[in-house]
Enzyme design. Structure first.
Site, PDB file in Angstrom:
ATOM      1  N   CYS A  32       0.840  -1.199   0.000  1.00  0.00           N
ATOM      2  CA  CYS A  32       0.000   0.000   0.000  1.00  0.00           C
ATOM      3  C   CYS A  32       0.877   1.251   0.000  1.00  0.00           C
ATOM      4  O   CYS A  32       1.423   1.613   1.042  1.00  0.00           O
ATOM      5  CB  CYS A  32      -0.924   0.001   1.217  1.00  0.00           C
ATOM      6  SG  CYS A  32      -1.998   1.459   1.286  1.00  0.00           S
ATOM      7  N   CYS A  35      -0.247   3.923   2.527  1.00  0.00           N
ATOM      8  CA  CYS A  35       0.028   3.620   3.937  1.00  0.00           C
ATOM      9  C   CYS A  35       1.517   3.668   4.241  1.00  0.00           C
ATOM     10  O   CYS A  35       1.938   4.265   5.240  1.00  0.00           O
ATOM     11  CB  CYS A  35      -0.498   2.231   4.299  1.00  0.00           C
ATOM     12  SG  CYS A  35      -2.162   1.861   3.736  1.00  0.00           S
ATOM     13  N   ASP A  36       2.312   3.023   3.399  1.00  0.00           N
ATOM     14  CA  ASP A  36       3.719   2.787   3.726  1.00  0.00           C
ATOM     15  C   ASP A  36       4.705   3.670   2.978  1.00  0.00           C
ATOM     16  O   ASP A  36       5.888   3.682   3.301  1.00  0.00           O
ATOM     17  CB  ASP A  36       4.064   1.310   3.468  1.00  0.00           C
ATOM     18  CG  ASP A  36       3.253   0.378   4.351  1.00  0.00           C
ATOM     19  OD1 ASP A  36       2.901   0.791   5.463  1.00  0.00           O
ATOM     20  OD2 ASP A  36       2.972  -0.761   3.925  1.00  0.00           O
TER      21      ASP A  36
END
Length: 217
Positions: A32, A35-36
């Site tokens: 992701c 997200c990351d």
């Protein structure tokens, strides 16, 4: 046994299935970019996948990381032309098509490179980097539903704006559905919407003794 069912079985990232992927998952291998991505600020990364999700991820990451290497198995990027044009305009992006990822390498418990093979020449290449984002699609956890509710060609549960499926009393929410943008905040909202729709469905039904009100799967 229930009078109403809400299906919220989610989805799973499709794996590239090469050596190193499982070993270094969450240790440099990510799925992701939203997200990351910030975890790799100023570092070198790769994106596996040249469809819309892969190209969008590479564009997003290019604004955060030092350099992005995009690796696509096919002989051309499959993303929309406008996205491909944007990607090619970025100075810190390298694109390799007709490239088969063969291994994600690492040392001391962290990713340190990605190996790919040029499918035209069979030449092997190693790209030194710190992060690999696998962007080759999501697989909805709906295999068990075939023949019961309507599914899209991607296996997603087809829902309307209120979370109804094509089966009365059966609702669905989250990443397993056709609702776009697979994000937690969206799935949570869709879950609330499906619960309200199930409630509305139940209060309009005749009362059945000893029946369960709703079951979430």
């Amino acid at each position: 046994q229930a009078r109403s069912v809400i299906l919220s079985t989610g989805a799973r990232w499709r794996n590239v299935n090469v050596p190193g992927e499982q070993e270094y998952k969450n240790k440099g291998v990510a799925y992701c970019p939203h997200c990351d991505g910030p975890l790799f600020k100023g570092k070198r990364t790769a994106v596996i996948g040249g469809g819309n999700s892969g190209v969008e991820a590479a564009i997003d990451l290019a604004g955060i990381v030092q350099h992005v290497t995009l690796v696509e198995f096919a002989d051309q990027l499959k993303a929309d032309a406008v996205l491909v044009s944007k990607l090619k305009s970025l100075p810190n992006v390298s694109i390799h098509v007709n490239a088969q990822t063969t291994e994600i390498t690492g040392a001391d418990g962290k990713v340190n490179g990605l190996k790919y093979k040029d499918r035209a020449t069979n030449e092997e290449h190693l790209v030194p980097l710190e992060g690999v984002f696998v962007q080759i699609g999501l697989v909805p956890n709906t295999e068990f539903l075939k023949g019961t509710v309507e599914l899209s060609r991607f296996g997603e549960i087809v829902v309307d704006t209120k979370g109804h499926t094509n089966v009365p009393g059966v609702f669905a929410a989250g990443d397993c559905t056709t609702v776009p943008y697979k994000q937690i905040v969206i799935a949570a909202g869709e879950g609330a919407k499906a619960a309200l729709s199930a409630f509305d469905h139940l209060i309009r039904q005749p009362v059945v003794a000893a029946a369960s009100e709703a079951v979430a799967v």
